[in-house]
Design an enzyme around this catalytic site. Sequence first.
Site, PDB file in Angstrom:
ATOM      1  N   LYS A  11       0.835  -1.221   0.000  1.00  0.00           N
ATOM      2  CA  LYS A  11       0.000   0.000   0.000  1.00  0.00           C
ATOM      3  C   LYS A  11       0.863   1.262   0.000  1.00  0.00           C
ATOM      4  O   LYS A  11       0.641   2.165  -0.797  1.00  0.00           O
ATOM      5  CB  LYS A  11      -0.894  -0.004   1.247  1.00  0.00           C
ATOM      6  N   ASN A  12       1.847   1.285   0.905  1.00  0.00           N
ATOM      7  CA  ASN A  12       2.587   2.534   1.079  1.00  0.00           C
ATOM      8  C   ASN A  12       3.641   2.763   0.003  1.00  0.00           C
ATOM      9  O   ASN A  12       4.323   3.787   0.006  1.00  0.00           O
ATOM     10  CB  ASN A  12       3.194   2.596   2.486  1.00  0.00           C
ATOM     11  N   CYS A 106      -5.633  12.718  13.287  1.00  0.00           N
ATOM     12  CA  CYS A 106      -6.192  11.426  12.921  1.00  0.00           C
ATOM     13  C   CYS A 106      -6.101  10.515  14.125  1.00  0.00           C
ATOM     14  O   CYS A 106      -5.596  10.911  15.181  1.00  0.00           O
ATOM     15  CB  CYS A 106      -5.492  10.846  11.698  1.00  0.00           C
ATOM     16  N   ARG A 111      -0.161  14.315  13.655  1.00  0.00           N
ATOM     17  CA  ARG A 111       0.426  14.145  12.329  1.00  0.00           C
ATOM     18  C   ARG A 111       0.470  15.408  11.465  1.00  0.00           C
ATOM     19  O   ARG A 111      -0.206  15.514  10.438  1.00  0.00           O
ATOM     20  CB  ARG A 111      -0.290  13.017  11.570  1.00  0.00           C
ATOM     21  N   PRO A 112       1.273  16.389  11.862  1.00  0.00           N
ATOM     22  CA  PRO A 112       1.375  17.614  11.065  1.00  0.00           C
ATOM     23  C   PRO A 112       2.073  17.372   9.725  1.00  0.00           C
ATOM     24  O   PRO A 112       2.695  16.325   9.526  1.00  0.00           O
ATOM     25  CB  PRO A 112       2.224  18.528  11.954  1.00  0.00           C
ATOM     26  N   ASP A 114       4.052  20.004   8.515  1.00  0.00           N
ATOM     27  CA  ASP A 114       4.923  21.187   8.461  1.00  0.00           C
ATOM     28  C   ASP A 114       6.214  20.942   7.675  1.00  0.00           C
ATOM     29  O   ASP A 114       6.683  21.813   6.943  1.00  0.00           O
ATOM     30  CB  ASP A 114       5.242  21.670   9.889  1.00  0.00           C
ATOM     31  N   ASP A 294       4.076   0.404  12.030  1.00  0.00           N
ATOM     32  CA  ASP A 294       2.926  -0.260  11.409  1.00  0.00           C
ATOM     33  C   ASP A 294       2.808  -1.735  11.821  1.00  0.00           C
ATOM     34  O   ASP A 294       1.847  -2.408  11.449  1.00  0.00           O
ATOM     35  CB  ASP A 294       3.016  -0.157   9.876  1.00  0.00           C
ATOM     36  N   ARG A 386      -8.899  -0.726   4.116  1.00  0.00           N
ATOM     37  CA  ARG A 386      -8.078   0.374   3.591  1.00  0.00           C
ATOM     38  C   ARG A 386      -6.684  -0.122   3.235  1.00  0.00           C
ATOM     39  O   ARG A 386      -6.038   0.428   2.338  1.00  0.00           O
ATOM     40  CB  ARG A 386      -7.932   1.478   4.649  1.00  0.00           C
TER      41      ARG A 386
HETATM   42  N1  EPU Z   1       5.827  14.517  11.254  1.00  0.00           N
HETATM   43  C1  EPU Z   1       5.913  15.845  11.603  1.00  0.00           C
HETATM   44  N2  EPU Z   1       5.854  16.780  10.590  1.00  0.00           N
HETATM   45  C2  EPU Z   1       5.721  16.424   9.285  1.00  0.00           C
HETATM   46  C3  EPU Z   1       5.639  15.059   8.948  1.00  0.00           C
HETATM   47  C4  EPU Z   1       5.699  14.118   9.972  1.00  0.00           C
HETATM   48  O1  EPU Z   1       6.027  16.209  12.765  1.00  0.00           O
HETATM   49  O2  EPU Z   1       5.666  17.317   8.423  1.00  0.00           O
HETATM   50  C5  EPU Z   1       5.890  13.500  12.334  1.00  0.00           C
HETATM   51  C6  EPU Z   1       4.611  12.672  12.449  1.00  0.00           C
HETATM   52  O3  EPU Z   1       3.632  13.338  13.202  1.00  0.00           O
HETATM   53  C7  EPU Z   1       5.116  11.406  13.076  1.00  0.00           C
HETATM   54  C8  EPU Z   1       6.512  11.250  12.467  1.00  0.00           C
HETATM   55  O4  EPU Z   1       6.852  12.538  11.973  1.00  0.00           O
HETATM   56  O5  EPU Z   1       5.215  11.560  14.454  1.00  0.00           O
HETATM   57  C9  EPU Z   1       6.619  10.256  11.336  1.00  0.00           C
HETATM   58  O6  EPU Z   1       5.562  10.441  10.424  1.00  0.00           O
HETATM   59  P1  EPU Z   1       5.711  10.186   8.863  1.00  0.00           P
HETATM   60  O7  EPU Z   1       5.616  11.508   8.162  1.00  0.00           O
HETATM   61  O8  EPU Z   1       6.886   9.348   8.576  1.00  0.00           O
HETATM   62  O9  EPU Z   1       4.391   9.378   8.571  1.00  0.00           O
HETATM   63  P2  EPU Z   1       3.546   9.431   7.241  1.00  0.00           P
HETATM   64  O10 EPU Z   1       4.451   9.696   6.090  1.00  0.00           O
HETATM   65  O11 EPU Z   1       2.369  10.303   7.417  1.00  0.00           O
HETATM   66  C10 EPU Z   1       3.832   6.912   6.579  1.00  0.00           C
HETATM   67  C11 EPU Z   1       2.923   5.757   6.330  1.00  0.00           C
HETATM   68  C12 EPU Z   1       2.298   5.315   7.643  1.00  0.00           C
HETATM   69  C13 EPU Z   1       3.430   4.913   8.591  1.00  0.00           C
HETATM   70  C14 EPU Z   1       4.405   6.080   8.763  1.00  0.00           C
HETATM   71  C15 EPU Z   1       5.604   5.741   9.601  1.00  0.00           C
HETATM   72  C16 EPU Z   1       2.197   6.134   4.058  1.00  0.00           C
HETATM   73  C17 EPU Z   1       1.117   6.481   3.118  1.00  0.00           C
HETATM   74  N3  EPU Z   1       1.914   6.147   5.356  1.00  0.00           N
HETATM   75  O12 EPU Z   1       3.020   7.939   7.141  1.00  0.00           O
HETATM   76  O13 EPU Z   1       1.480   4.182   7.368  1.00  0.00           O
HETATM   77  O14 EPU Z   1       2.903   4.567   9.841  1.00  0.00           O
HETATM   78  O15 EPU Z   1       4.868   6.525   7.478  1.00  0.00           O
HETATM   79  O16 EPU Z   1       6.290   4.670   9.073  1.00  0.00           O
HETATM   80  O17 EPU Z   1       3.293   5.802   3.646  1.00  0.00           O
HETATM   81  C18 EPU Z   1      -0.229   2.630   7.767  1.00  0.00           C
HETATM   82  O18 EPU Z   1       0.069   2.086   6.700  1.00  0.00           O
HETATM   83  O19 EPU Z   1      -1.003   2.097   8.618  1.00  0.00           O
HETATM   84  C19 EPU Z   1       0.345   3.937   8.089  1.00  0.00           C
HETATM   85  C20 EPU Z   1      -0.162   4.749   9.006  1.00  0.00           C
END
Ligand code: EPU
Length: 407
Positions: A11-12, A106, A111-112, A114, A294, A386
């Site tokens: 998926k990811n 969420c 999950r910002p 920024d 995950d 999902r």
């Molecule tokens: N974060 C920030 N600012 C940002 C982006 C992230 O503070 O601008 C923080 C998040 O709040 C979190 C950490 O950084 O605490 C890591 O978040 P990340 O951005 O890596 O997560 P994501 O990209 O939103 C993807 C996967 C998630 C998986 C995470 C961590 C996709 C579509 N989603 O999310 O998958 O848990 O990486 O590995 O790739 C799932 O499949 O169930 C799922 C939630």
Amino acid sequence: MQGEVSVSGAKNAALPSIAATLLTEQEVFLENVPHLGDVCTMLNLLMRMGTQVERPTPHSLSLRAERLTSWEAPYELVKTMRASILVLGPLVARFGRARVSLPGGCSIGSRPIDLHLIGLERMGAQIELKEGYVEAECRRLKGNTILFDISTVTGTENLMMAACLAEGRTVLENAAREPEVSDLAQLLVSMGAHIEGIGSGRIVIEGVKELKGARRRIIPDRIEAGTLMVAAGITKGDVLIRGGIPEHMQILFEKLREAGMTIQIVDQAIRARMDRRPSPVNVRTLPYPGFATDMQAQMMALASVGRGRSMIAETVFENRFMHINELMRMGAKIRVAGSTAFIQGVPRLSGAPVMATDLRASACLVLAGLAADGVTSVSRVYHLDRGYEGMEQKLSALGARIERVSD
Ligand code: EPU
């Protein structure tokens, strides 16, 4: 549980790959695309913008974003799937503008985004937040050095995609190293992008004027494979999992071996066997190559029936313990202190009606149900759909008594 099962596409990896097709006017052909709720949401989003989508076979997609009629990701789609934010980088890079709803909080944390926005600003985009939307504009992005203070998967993917069409060189420091990020990078390279450092924490992208069409097979889903391994473990089963990539799952293998699982690579498949109650484990979630957040909820289901006290710390998301109360309703003994859960294993869980709060929590509850006495009914199972393709068919083929009673 006994038998053989095949892993679907990740998926990811599929979600960013679909978003990347916005970077070219030519056709991109993706194979091994899983049939999932989130993939449908991403396709809906692209179709609304004007991408032509065809599905020549059940697991392949032809996508062509020749001319777009909209550059917007509306609230009603983004609120159901945060990964919609992945269209932001490609849209600004190719069309010079994008309007994407802010995802908001969420069920697993605030999950910002920024870091996505700061990165695009550093590449010259003008960003405004208006009426709940991010509005981004730029004639042509310019390469820059971007240092992530937190490792972010979709943040790295968004900026890597944007950088492919930017003028000059972009360096992403402390980039996420997840295999899904590398899979996207390989797709971008086959579309004509110049990317170095794939798979490392320092990705260097030399921008090009345009990208072309390509063909690529999505990597197998390491989280689905891991979930199936836990299913084998929690039922004291013997399961052969075809299609997973063991190199992507090394820490999980370590932890499952610590729990007493015998793991062998047989004929390029993963054989997972367990013949006793799991031993206690200590797990701390971390960005790749650390233990995947995950897989945290699924590991907790396994530890719930362990022989002794396990400890699981969640360091990636601040609120990813929603499954604990549901597990406790099934008889699990868990105490939470901050971001750490202490799990005192019990010999048996008992079936109960439980509610899924997010995708991996739903997997955890299904796994717990496999090991519980009596019937477990999991509601809000749309969360499972999902991110898991045909989970109940796969589990029932392995001998689980599992049935979908309604959507
Ligand atoms: N974060 C920030 N600012 C940002 C982006 C992230 O503070 O601008 C923080 C998040 O709040 C979190 C950490 O950084 O605490 C890591 O978040 P990340 O951005 O890596 O997560 P994501 O990209 O939103 C993807 C996967 C998630 C998986 C995470 C961590 C996709 C579509 N989603 O999310 O998958 O848990 O990486 O590995 O790739 C799932 O499949 O169930 C799922 C939630």
